[in-house]
Structures are given as structure tokens and as C-alpha cells.
Design a protein around this motif. Structure first.
Motif, PDB file in Angstrom:
ATOM      1  N   HIS A  11       2.442   4.459   6.766  1.00  0.00           N
ATOM      2  CA  HIS A  11       0.992   4.308   6.804  1.00  0.00           C
ATOM      3  C   HIS A  11       0.433   4.171   5.410  1.00  0.00           C
ATOM      4  CE1 HIS A  11      -3.153   6.076   6.835  1.00  0.00           C
ATOM      5  NE2 HIS A  11      -3.279   5.107   7.718  1.00  0.00           N
ATOM      6  N   GLU A  38       1.410   0.763   3.773  1.00  0.00           N
ATOM      7  CA  GLU A  38       0.567  -0.350   4.222  1.00  0.00           C
ATOM      8  C   GLU A  38      -0.833  -0.232   3.657  1.00  0.00           C
ATOM      9  OE1 GLU A  38       2.712  -1.267   8.540  1.00  0.00           O
ATOM     10  OE2 GLU A  38       0.600  -0.682   8.473  1.00  0.00           O
ATOM     11  N   SER A  39      -1.329   0.994   3.648  1.00  0.00           N
ATOM     12  CA  SER A  39      -2.671   1.234   3.155  1.00  0.00           C
ATOM     13  C   SER A  39      -2.810   0.868   1.677  1.00  0.00           C
ATOM     14  CB  SER A  39      -3.020   2.703   3.395  1.00  0.00           C
ATOM     15  OG  SER A  39      -4.291   2.992   2.907  1.00  0.00           O
ATOM     16  N   ARG A  94       4.159  -5.751   9.287  1.00  0.00           N
ATOM     17  CA  ARG A  94       4.293  -4.810  10.403  1.00  0.00           C
ATOM     18  C   ARG A  94       5.373  -5.254  11.368  1.00  0.00           C
ATOM     19  NH1 ARG A  94      -0.908  -2.862  13.317  1.00  0.00           N
ATOM     20  NH2 ARG A  94      -1.069  -5.056  13.847  1.00  0.00           N
ATOM     21  N   LEU A 147      -0.523   2.166  13.200  1.00  0.00           N
ATOM     22  CA  LEU A 147      -1.623   2.932  12.617  1.00  0.00           C
ATOM     23  C   LEU A 147      -2.792   2.060  12.181  1.00  0.00           C
ATOM     24  CD1 LEU A 147       0.594   5.406  10.659  1.00  0.00           C
ATOM     25  CD2 LEU A 147      -0.872   5.975  12.566  1.00  0.00           C
TER      26      LEU A 147
END
Lengths: 149, 253
Positions: free
Chosen positions: B100, B103-104, B230, B249
Motif C-alpha cells: 500500500h 503504491e502510495s 497492480r 487498497l
């Protein structure tokens, strides 16, 4: 403090609409006016000694105040040291005003505030959040609570 | 080149909330080891501190003219890299604590550059003009030929942005256009070799003149990249036994 100098040098070589030879004086007592090629790229104000390829230095244009001084000069001062001003002498009042305008708009913070303004106005007029279509409404930097000085 | 450190320290330690912050592993330039550092993103500047709570940053990375890529991770270390392309330019290798966060961070760093914000601003200005009923046509957007968005796709050439004619605007809307040529594109024309799972680096042709299309294209491109990433992760998880069935997410809609 480390920084990616080579990368910043590349940035300094990018073409810029705002580049001119100006008289520049540092903020310290005893600093004198020197001719410098002053160039605005993104939120950095680079200054070069004449005929040198690499900038002598760079000012980060965030949390700073840009003001016109006398008819043909402008100053750049930073938020917590407002007495310490970098002075830039222009050829004309018009040139000076253009620089003040450009530098005032140069900061990331200025852009952010502009975005927030439009977001809010559009929302008022349409009831819709224009950032929603991009899925970025919740990003911290676009929140009203993160209004910065 | 002299950088006035105080300006950076002041900017870094402002009272307002940052765009993003958290712990990341950072690989040393020469050494193969990763050090845990506290990272703090403000605008197009990524600061890193030796320890969280330190008064001054250890360093700063100016996020212009770079691409952000996911990396092949060994031992599940959620790695990604900030890549500056060009002779002698550096790649910063970082690791996040979980998928998470990885990616963030990639998402945040991809959109940290000025060009992205400028495009967004152009778009909002256009929408505002439309909804506020201003009939005067605007002189907006990159000039023809200046709308190239960096060959590697990460750097932005916002081109020659011109101020809209002042007389046509209502009193409410300030003249908010950056009037400079903020063209920052990666310096090298070469594409780097792909390293494992990498967000696609596409070649851009000249983008259409209209600012909305430019931004929509940009934005959907970022979305697509993250989607691709993803997908890769999903596949990898499936191949790896599929024990983890947590929902995705980030919902890009």
C-alpha cells in the motif's frame, strides 16, 4: 544537507522565458551589486556569473516575498528573515514589474492556492468537485486544512 | 553551485501538513545497504531525515525531470526508484514497508512535479471559465509544438503558458497564470533498461492543444501505470500461492 546537484544543474539548463542579466546584491551587509544572469526555472531562481555554464547558486522560491523596490529594482526575502533581502536591479520599471509578477507566481504554494481557489469556485457554481473525476480529491495537498502561510 | 540551505530547512519544517511522509529504506549511493530514513514530501521536494523528528533534513531530492518506477523486489521489499536519466545522473532506490505504501509513494512522487500541477491548473481554469459563463475565448494551453511531454513521459513541458486576456474575466478570478516556459524534460533521450516490474515508459507524441485533453491523458496515463503495476502484483501473488486475499487498497474506479 545533501541535494541532487547534477540533477539541479540539468534543470538550470532548461530553457526559460524569464532569464536576464540583472544587477544582483546579496542580503548580507557589505554585499555589493554584481552582474548576474538570473534565470527562473520552476520554483528555483538560478544565478550565473556571466559566461559561466553552471550557476553560481540557486534560490528556492518558496515562502518568500517578492517586492518592487525603488522604480527599477525588486527584492526577494524569505519568511523568517524579512530584513535580509536579495536585491535585483532591472533595466526598466516594466522589466521589474514582470519579474515581480513571475516570481510571485513561481512557487509551488502559489499554484496550490490557485488550484484551491478554482476548486472552491467551481464547487460553489456547480456543486461538484472538479478534482473528483481524477480521483485526487482526498490528496493531502488539496485539502483546505493544509493552507500554508 | 551554492544552495541556500536555510531556505530548504525552513520550507521543510513549515507548520503545515506535508503532502506525504513516512519511513522508507534508502539505498546508499555507493554502498549496497539500505538505511531507514524518514521521508517528507512537500511539493516537488522530497526531504529525508536521519531520524524522524530531526530538526534539519539530511538531504533533499528535487523531483523534476525524473521518472518513478517500481522495482523487482527480492524478499518482498516493495522497492521503487526515482530515476534521473542522463550521463552522471543518479537513481534513488527506495523500499516501502508494504504494498500500500509502495503504491502510495509511487503515485505521490509521479504527480509531485510542477508540470502536473500546471496541467491541472489549466484544466480547472478552463472549467471555471465555462461554468462562470465567461464567453471570451481564452489563450490557454501549450503553444503548438511546445506540448511535448518529455520523451520518457515523466518530465513535463508545460510550454508557453500565456495569461488569459484580463478584460474578459470577471472580477472574481485573479490573473493566476504562470507566465514562464516551465519546460523540464529528462535530459537523456535513451530509455533505461527495464528492471523487473516497471511502470511503462511510453513515448509521447505531440499532445493535442486543448489543456483538458492534455491533463486527462496525463492523468489516465498515471492511472493506467498504477493499474499495470497492480496487475503485476496480483499475478505475482497468485503465482506465489495466493495466500493473501486482501482487497485492492487503491480504487481507481
Amino acid at each position: 544537507m545533501r541535494f541532487n546537484e547534477k540533477e539541479l544543474l540539468c534543470i538550470s539548463k532548461q530553457p526559460s522565458e524569464k532569464a536576464a542579466e540583472l544587477g544582483m546584491r546579496g542580503p548580507k551587509k557589505g554585499d555589493v551589486v554584481k552582474r548576474r544572469l538570473v534565470k527562473l526555472v520552476i520554483n528555483f531562481l538560478f544565478y550565473f556569473r556571466t559566461d559561466e555554464e553552471e550557476p553560481a547558486g540557486a534560490l528556492l522560491l518558496e515562502q518568500c516575498k517578492v517586492e518592487q523596490e525603488e522604480p527599477m529594482a525588486f527584492s526577494v526575502a524569505f519568511l523568517d528573515e524579512s530584513e535580509k533581502k536579495y536585491l535585483f536591479e532591472c533595466e526598466s520599471s516594466e522589466q521589474c514589474q514582470e519579474w515581480v509578477e513571475s516570481l510571485t507566481r513561481a512557487s509551488y504554494e502559489f499554484m496550490r492556492r490557485s488550484l484551491m481557489f478554482y476548486r472552491s469556485e467551481i464547487h460553489k457554481l456547480t456543486g461538484k468537485d472538479p478534482l473528483e473525476q481524477y480521483g485526487i480529491s482526498e490528496e493531502a495537498r488539496f485539502q483546505v486544512s493544509s493552507q500554508r502561510p | 553551485m551554492k544552495l541556500h540551505e536555510k531556505q530548504f530547512v525552513r520550507h521543510a519544517s513549515g507548520h503545515s501538513p506535508v503532502d506525504k511522509e513516512g519511513f522508507l529504506g534508502k539505498k546508499g549511493e555507493a554502498r549496497p545497504t539500505y538505511q531507514r530514513r524518514w521521508f517528507s514530501l512537500r511539493g516537488n521536494l522530497l526531504f529525508y531525515y536521519e531520524k524522524r523528528g530531526d530538526p534539519g533534513p539530511l538531504g533533499v531530492i528535487v523531483l523534476e525531470g525524473c521518472s518513478v518506477q517500481l522495482c523487482e523486489s527480492s524478499a518482498g521489499d516493495f522497492a521503487f526508484a526515482i530515476v534521473f536519466q542522463g550521463p552522471g545522473l543518479r537513481t534513488y532506490k527506495l523500499t516501502a514497508e508494504d504494498q500500500h505504501e509502495q503504491e502510495s509513494w509511487v503515485k505521490a512522487l509521479l504527480s509531485a512535479n510542477f508540470g502536473y500541477l500546471q496541467m491541472l491548473l489549466l484544466d480547472l481554469e478552463r472549467i471555471y471559465q465555462e461554468v462562470s459563463g465567461s464567453s471570451k475565448p481564452l489563450v490557454l494551453g501549450p503553444a503548438p509544438g511546445h506540448a511535448l511531454l518529455g520523451k520518457e513521459g515523466r518530465g513535463y513541458a508545460a510550454g508557453q503558458l500565456q495569461a488569459p486576456p484580463p478584460s474578459g474575466k470577471s472580477k472574481k478570478s485573479p490573473k493566476l497564470w504562470p507566465k514562464r516556459h516551465a519546460q523540464v524534460s529528462p535530459t537523456s533521450a535513451e530509455t533505461p533498461p527495464t528492471v523487473g516490474v516497471v511502470a511503462g515508459v511510453e513515448e509521447w507524441s505531440v499532445v493535442d492543444d486543448t489543456p483538458l485533453e492534455a491533463f486527462v491523458i496525463l492523468h489516465s496515463r498515471y492511472g493506467r501505470e498504477i493499474e499495470e503495476v497492480r496487475e503485476e502484483w496480483r499475478k505475482k501473488k497468485e503465482e506465489g500461492g495466493g495466500e493473501n486475499n486482501e482487497p485492492l487498497l487503491i480504487d481507481l474506479g
